[in-house]
Design an enzyme around this catalytic site. Structure first.
Site, PDB file in Angstrom:
ATOM      1  CB  SER A  22      -2.047  40.522  20.359  1.00 37.50           C
ATOM      2  OG  SER A  22      -3.212  41.222  20.998  1.00 37.50           O
ATOM      3  CG  HIS A  80       0.532  38.769  17.569  1.00 36.85           C
ATOM      4  ND1 HIS A  80      -0.495  38.316  18.294  1.00 36.85           N
ATOM      5  CD2 HIS A  80       1.602  38.196  17.672  1.00 36.85           C
ATOM      6  CE1 HIS A  80       0.143  37.319  19.120  1.00 36.85           C
ATOM      7  NE2 HIS A  80       1.559  37.190  18.803  1.00 36.85           N
ATOM      8  CG  ASP A 135       2.429  34.363  20.860  1.00 39.92           C
ATOM      9  OD1 ASP A 135       3.282  33.465  21.273  1.00 39.92           O
ATOM     10  OD2 ASP A 135       2.656  35.230  20.143  1.00 39.92           O
TER      11      ASP A 135
END
Lengths: 278, 194
Positions: free
Chosen positions: B11, B38, B130
């Site tokens: 992330s 991300h 995720d």
């Protein structure tokens, strides 16, 4: 035990079988869509229909025409927003507007407009540049219900803050609220913004060129197609663009795999704005 | 193990881990390595520039339909899902999955469907969950999952979720993930049986 490779292969067979069925019963040809993203959408649709596999989902669809319609509209659904990718609109202002100014009248095509946010963004930009009244904007999509939503020009007030941010970043000159009326939870674009936009049904996969344009925006539509289908659509867009006209793609898209590339020069390579040479 | 592709997910805070991973890859790293991180739309090509400084392998931000080639580092572009589509990449702007676009789940699941047993997946430090469903998908299709040991990760929730969602993930500190890549993904490396 089924090994990973055969699991992937049998899933692919199940998907092919489903796509053939969809084509035979509805006429929608999804067989040349990009496999990976189509698979993901089919799996999501299967999951919400509580099917454990694509084959099971296929059985559900065979017994229920409504389920097929639902699937088709979920596949046709494009996700978009006002001034999505603000840098793109900033580049249009800086590099495309001066070109458009040279034309006495301007035809613009938003191919695959989905729910219309991008064509309204373009309309706002053209108003602020004093070009709107000599433009006609054609916004087309294959999906009737999305076109209706686009035509209504209604969006949720909850998106306002995000849209305002995008508008400012894109180089907006006024305030966004100038262009719509707010009715509590909803906003509706004003008639003066809509009056030169024409909405119509057009399927990039099966229909042909219908006019010649000075600017075509086809953004984040072709990512859902495989290379073969992309080439067909590139050819269609090329045939619909006048000499020295401008083609705008999505930030992640490119002309580099198409045969039409040789007829274009980049106007803004990062923002995927290309100018036709001849 | 005969891997064909490495996919790595992290992330927003994962830059340090990704940088450490890439800077440790040797010149003879012989697989495509796909990084799903991300990040903000506004990050532009900044990440590519930063990462290219630490590795001699070519780093590129993926464009739709780019071919997947060995010995290259591919970055998921911001605000798109990145999918692996049998030898080439595909992008999508479908809704975010587990609040993320790019989503590690989407990329991993597509890698599994394309390369089956040939996928080596790496979950690095990260917040949220995720990548967990994607890691499970990779296992189901016969691939191998490495997860950064949560005790050594800056953000633990992504690794923890991936460990909980999988049956046989290898939980390793970053240094051992790197040596796993050396042994299994480089020309002339000694295959390590796991």
């Amino acid at each position: 035990m089924i090994t990973g490779q055969t699991a992937a292969e049998s899933e692919m067979l199940e998907i092919r079988c489903l796509l053939n069925y969809i084509f035979e019963t509805s006429g929608y040809d999804l067989r040349n869509y990009a496999y990976a993203s189509l698979r993901q959408r089919l799996k999501a649709a299967a999951f919400s229909a509580r099917a454990g596999s694509i084959a099971e989902f296929h059985q559900i669809i065979r017994g229920d025409g409504k389920a097929l319609q639902q699937l088709l509209s979920s596949i046709a659904t494009g996700v978009t927003g006002l001034f999505r990718d603000p840098d793109f609109y900033a580049a249009v202002r800086k590099k495309v507007v001066p070109i458009l100014r040279t034309y006495p009248s301007i035809d613009i095509w938003h191919a695959g407009c989905a729910t219309g946010e991008e064509v309204y963004s373009m309309a706002i930009l053209l108003k602020e540049e004093g070009l709107y009244d000599k433009c006609r904007l054609y916004a087309t999509d294959m999906n009737e219900s999305m076109l209706q939503k686009a035509h209504s020009g209604v969006f949720s007030s909850s998106l306002l803050q995000h849209y305002n941010d995008n508008y400012q970043k894109s180089g907006g000159k006024e305030t966004l609220s100038l262009y719509f009326r707010r009715r509590e939870q909803e906003c509706c674009f004003s008639e003066s913004l809509k009056k030169r936009i024409v909405f119509g049904q057009h399927n990039l996969v099966t229909d042909s060129s219908f006019k010649e344009f000075q600017l075509i925006a086809c953004r984040n539509v072709m990512i859902y197609f495989n290379k073969q289908l992309q080439e067909r659509v590139f050819r269609l867009l090329h045939e619909s663009l006048c000499s020295f006209g401008v083609l705008g793609l999505g930030r992640g898209e490119t002309l580099k795999f198409s045969k039409i590339e040789e007829f274009y020069e980049p106007l803004d390579a990062r923002q995927k704005l290309y100018r036709r040479l001849t | 193990m005969d891997f064909k592709i490495v996919v790595a997910g992290t992330s927003l805070g994962g830059l340090k881990a990704i940088t450490a991973l890439l800077s440790a890859l040797p010149e003879n790293f012989s697989l495509p390595l796909v990084v799903i991180q991300h990040r903000e739309y506004a990050s532009g090509e900044l990440l590519k520039g930063l990462l290219q400084k630490v590795t001699c392998l070519p780093v590129q931000e993926v464009e739709d339909k780019d071919a997947i080639l060995p010995g290259r580092i591919y970055l998921a572009p911001p605000d798109y899902h990145l999918l692996i589509d049998r030898g080439e990449f595909a992008l999508s702007i479908d809704d975010p999955v587990t609040f993320a676009r790019p989503s590690v789940d989407v990329a991993f699941d597509s890698a599994a469907a394309s390369y089956g047993q040939g996928v080596l997946a790496v979950i690095l430090t990260g917040a949220g969950r995720d990548g967990a469903a994607g890691a499970a998908s990779i296992e189901a299709f016969g691939g191998v999952v490495l997860v950064q040991d949560p005790s050594s990760a800056e953000a633990k929730s992504m690794p923890q979720a991936a460990i909980a969602a999988t049956k046989a993930a290898h939980v390793l500190p970053l240094a051992e993930i790197i040596s796993f890549l050396h042994q299994n993904c480089c020309l002339g490396g000694q295959p390590q049986h796991v």
